[in-house]
Design an enzyme around this catalytic site. Structure first.
Site, PDB file in Angstrom:
ATOM      1  CG  ASP A 125      -0.375   8.762 -10.292  1.00 15.75           C
ATOM      2  OD1 ASP A 125       0.237   9.826 -10.073  1.00 15.75           O
ATOM      3  OD2 ASP A 125       0.208   7.673 -10.425  1.00 15.75           O
ATOM      4  CB  SER A 182       0.617   8.892 -13.698  1.00 15.37           C
ATOM      5  OG  SER A 182       1.330   7.998 -12.902  1.00 15.37           O
ATOM      6  CD  GLN A 217      -3.259   2.824 -13.126  1.00 15.61           C
ATOM      7  OE1 GLN A 217      -4.059   1.933 -12.886  1.00 15.61           O
ATOM      8  NE2 GLN A 217      -2.220   2.637 -13.891  1.00 15.61           N
ATOM      9  CE1 TYR A 248       7.553   7.690  -7.294  1.00 13.32           C
ATOM     10  CE2 TYR A 248       6.466   6.566  -5.473  1.00 13.32           C
ATOM     11  CZ  TYR A 248       6.474   7.556  -6.448  1.00 13.32           C
ATOM     12  OH  TYR A 248       5.406   8.387  -6.582  1.00 13.32           O
ATOM     13  NE  ARG A 250       2.802   7.490  -9.238  1.00 18.25           N
ATOM     14  CZ  ARG A 250       3.833   8.069  -9.848  1.00 18.25           C
ATOM     15  NH1 ARG A 250       4.890   8.401  -9.147  1.00 18.25           N
ATOM     16  NH2 ARG A 250       3.831   8.302 -11.132  1.00 18.25           N
TER      17      ARG A 250
HETATM   18  P1  NAD Z   1      10.184   8.829 -11.607  1.00 19.33           P
HETATM   19  O1  NAD Z   1       9.793  10.062 -12.345  1.00 19.33           O
HETATM   20  O2  NAD Z   1      10.404   8.909 -10.142  1.00 19.33           O
HETATM   21  O3  NAD Z   1      11.556   8.288 -12.274  1.00 19.33           O
HETATM   22  C1  NAD Z   1      11.621   8.068 -13.671  1.00 19.33           C
HETATM   23  C2  NAD Z   1      12.316   6.772 -13.970  1.00 19.33           C
HETATM   24  O4  NAD Z   1      13.716   6.890 -13.735  1.00 19.33           O
HETATM   25  C3  NAD Z   1      11.847   5.584 -13.138  1.00 19.33           C
HETATM   26  O5  NAD Z   1      11.351   4.587 -14.004  1.00 19.33           O
HETATM   27  C4  NAD Z   1      13.114   5.144 -12.428  1.00 19.33           C
HETATM   28  O6  NAD Z   1      13.185   3.743 -12.270  1.00 19.33           O
HETATM   29  C5  NAD Z   1      14.178   5.628 -13.390  1.00 19.33           C
HETATM   30  N1  NAD Z   1      15.552   5.700 -12.852  1.00 19.33           N
HETATM   31  C6  NAD Z   1      15.984   6.054 -11.621  1.00 19.33           C
HETATM   32  N2  NAD Z   1      17.322   5.977 -11.541  1.00 19.33           N
HETATM   33  C7  NAD Z   1      17.759   5.605 -12.772  1.00 19.33           C
HETATM   34  C8  NAD Z   1      19.043   5.372 -13.342  1.00 19.33           C
HETATM   35  N3  NAD Z   1      20.170   5.485 -12.634  1.00 19.33           N
HETATM   36  N4  NAD Z   1      19.076   4.979 -14.631  1.00 19.33           N
HETATM   37  C9  NAD Z   1      17.966   4.839 -15.374  1.00 19.33           C
HETATM   38  N5  NAD Z   1      16.731   5.041 -14.895  1.00 19.33           N
HETATM   39  C10 NAD Z   1      16.632   5.416 -13.612  1.00 19.33           C
HETATM   40  O7  NAD Z   1       9.208   7.637 -11.906  1.00 19.33           O
HETATM   41  P2  NAD Z   1       7.660   7.653 -12.313  1.00 19.33           P
HETATM   42  O8  NAD Z   1       7.514   7.806 -13.734  1.00 19.33           O
HETATM   43  O9  NAD Z   1       6.968   8.613 -11.416  1.00 19.33           O
HETATM   44  O10 NAD Z   1       7.237   6.186 -11.947  1.00 19.33           O
HETATM   45  C11 NAD Z   1       7.595   5.607 -10.711  1.00 19.33           C
HETATM   46  C12 NAD Z   1       7.057   4.230 -10.626  1.00 19.33           C
HETATM   47  O11 NAD Z   1       5.685   4.235 -10.305  1.00 19.33           O
HETATM   48  C13 NAD Z   1       7.170   3.418 -11.879  1.00 19.33           C
HETATM   49  O12 NAD Z   1       7.483   2.118 -11.481  1.00 19.33           O
HETATM   50  C14 NAD Z   1       5.823   3.431 -12.467  1.00 19.33           C
HETATM   51  O13 NAD Z   1       5.567   2.332 -13.305  1.00 19.33           O
HETATM   52  C15 NAD Z   1       5.026   3.354 -11.183  1.00 19.33           C
HETATM   53  N6  NAD Z   1       3.667   3.834 -11.356  1.00 19.33           N
HETATM   54  C16 NAD Z   1       2.626   3.010 -10.958  1.00 19.33           C
HETATM   55  C17 NAD Z   1       1.336   3.445 -11.114  1.00 19.33           C
HETATM   56  C18 NAD Z   1       0.193   2.585 -10.700  1.00 19.33           C
HETATM   57  O14 NAD Z   1       0.328   1.416 -10.522  1.00 19.33           O
HETATM   58  N7  NAD Z   1      -0.954   3.180 -10.519  1.00 19.33           N
HETATM   59  C19 NAD Z   1       1.085   4.684 -11.611  1.00 19.33           C
HETATM   60  C20 NAD Z   1       2.167   5.489 -11.984  1.00 19.33           C
HETATM   61  C21 NAD Z   1       3.452   5.044 -11.827  1.00 19.33           C
END
Ligand code: NAD
Length: 360
Positions: free
Chosen positions: A127, A130, A124, A225, A119
């Site tokens: 991904d 996403s 990106q 994550y 990620r």
């Molecule tokens: P995910 O689907 O694994 O989880 C969804 C969300 O649930 C996450 O934001 C996580 O922090 C949250 N979560 C976990 N336990 C929790 C709790 N007890 N209470 C409330 N929330 C809780 O996550 P995702 O959407 O796949 O994203 C994962 C990470 O990757 C994020 O930080 C996102 O910003 C990052 N990301 C970065 C890029 C990039 O830089 N290219 C691209 C996509 C995602």
């Protein structure tokens, strides 16, 4: 070099849409598509034929392709039909199914799992997690609105003032942020929970209120994550979620910790005290759900609260989901193929992370 596109049996999407062929041809790739592959997502065989690609049988795709693409992984019987040294691209979720790599290792093929792409900013455009999560977050709000017997925006009418709908988002990752943006656009008042320190700013920038539970485990070093929280933290969080849930009309639950069961945030007691007519859409359903009553791929009603368990709402938007999936694959292939030759260069961090099984 031949790239083959398989028809999906569990999804309504197709992994590569005809609009992508120009870029594939520019890479020096010949294309082969299984008959009916895009039918369910409105890309029928004629649309593929218009680009000069005739549809062929599934076995032809399996036997003749050098690169083969699907969304759902194919099973062993079909894996054994792939050419020696073929590159098979799909989504295996090895963090959720630890035995998958051992199984793939018995086949003389190279396997790319698109859900293992890091990620990072550089990756990106490839991904898939996403792309799909963003569509699911959007659709979750529309689904909730459809099941909710009220409207979202505040309305002042001659017959009286209607207050705005209150939406609570659990987990402000990709899906959660898109859900916030969608609910705001519909006129709701939105608040969100997350454990990651970085999420507060993102939630606030979308005009929603960030609800903080003090004492979250440090997630720096987890590649963006979330990390597993202590029982004590989760108990504190459940109590605060309950307090807020009783005032909410709609909850979009997306909280997940990669490779683990989803945290339980909405208890049976919370549901039993919520307002009848409230709607919960649980996008974490496939990993256990954030709500105690969630049943994956089912809609149930408890205490008058409608609970929709569905982790794959992107599939309801199969046209755009196919297009984005396809774009992600093409962007990945652009780092793999040069002048009609594929090379899985493991010095490239993206390829190294996604290559989960090798032919030799
Ligand atoms: P995910 O689907 O694994 O989880 C969804 C969300 O649930 C996450 O934001 C996580 O922090 C949250 N979560 C976990 N336990 C929790 C709790 N007890 N209470 C409330 N929330 C809780 O996550 P995702 O959407 O796949 O994203 C994962 C990470 O990757 C994020 O930080 C996102 O910003 C990052 N990301 C970065 C890029 C990039 O830089 N290219 C691209 C996509 C995602």
């Amino acid at each position: 070099m031949v790239l083959g596109i398989l028809k999906e049996h569990t999804y309504n999407r197709v992994s590569i849409v005809p609009a992508a062929f120009k870029k594939l041809k520019a890479l020096g790739v010949e294309i082969m598509v299984e008959t009916g592959a895009g039918e369910k997502s409105s890309f029928n065989d004629a649309t593929y034929a218009d680009t000069g690609i005739e549809s062929v049988s599934r076995d032809t795709v399996l036997n003749k392709s050098d690169i083969i693409v699907s969304i759902a992984p194919i099973q062993n019987e079909e894996l054994s039909k792939l050419k020696n040294g073929a590159i098979y691209i799909s989504m295996f979720a090895p963090y959720q199914y630890p035995d998958v790599v051992n199984n793939l290792d018995q086949f003389p093929i190279n396997v790319i799992s698109m859900d293992m792409i890091p990620r990072t900013t550089l990756a990106q455009s490839m991904d898939i997690l996403s792309s799909m999560a963003s569509l699911s977050g959007y659709k979750a709000v529309l689904k909730a609105a459809d099941h909710y017997n009220n409207m979202f925006p505040m309305m002042m009418t001659a017959a009286g003032t209607i207050p705005p709908t209150k939406v609570m988002i659990l987990g402000a990752g990709v899906a959660g942020l898109q859900a916030i943006a969608t609910a705001k656009r519909l006129g709701a008042v939105v608040e969100a929970f997350d454990t990651r320190s970085a999420s507060r700013e993102e939630v606030n920038s979308l005009g929603a209120t960030f609800v903080e539970v003090e004492g979250a485990a440090d997630d720096r070093g987890a590649g963006g994550y979330a990390v597993q929280q202590s029982d004590e933290y989760l108990a504190k969080q459940r109590a605060l979620v309950q307090e807020r849930a009783l005032k909410s009309n709609i909850i979009i639950a997306t909280a997940q910790v990669r490779g683990r069961k989803a945290p339980l945030l909405i208890t049976e007691d919370t549901i039993n005290h919520m307002k009848p007519g409230s709607v919960i859409v649980d996008l974490a359903a496939s990993t256990g759900g954030n709500c105690a009553y969630t049943e994956n791929n089912k809609t149930i009603v408890k205490n008058g609260v409608i609970i929709i368990g569905n982790s794959d709402l992107a599939d309801d938007l199969n046209g755009v989901a196919s297009t984005l999936y396809s774009n992600n694959i093409i962007n990945f292939l652009q780092i793999v193929i040069k002048d009609g030759v594929a090379f899985l260069n493991e010095e490239n961090e993206i390829i190294k992370s996604a290559l989960i099984s090798k032919s030799n």
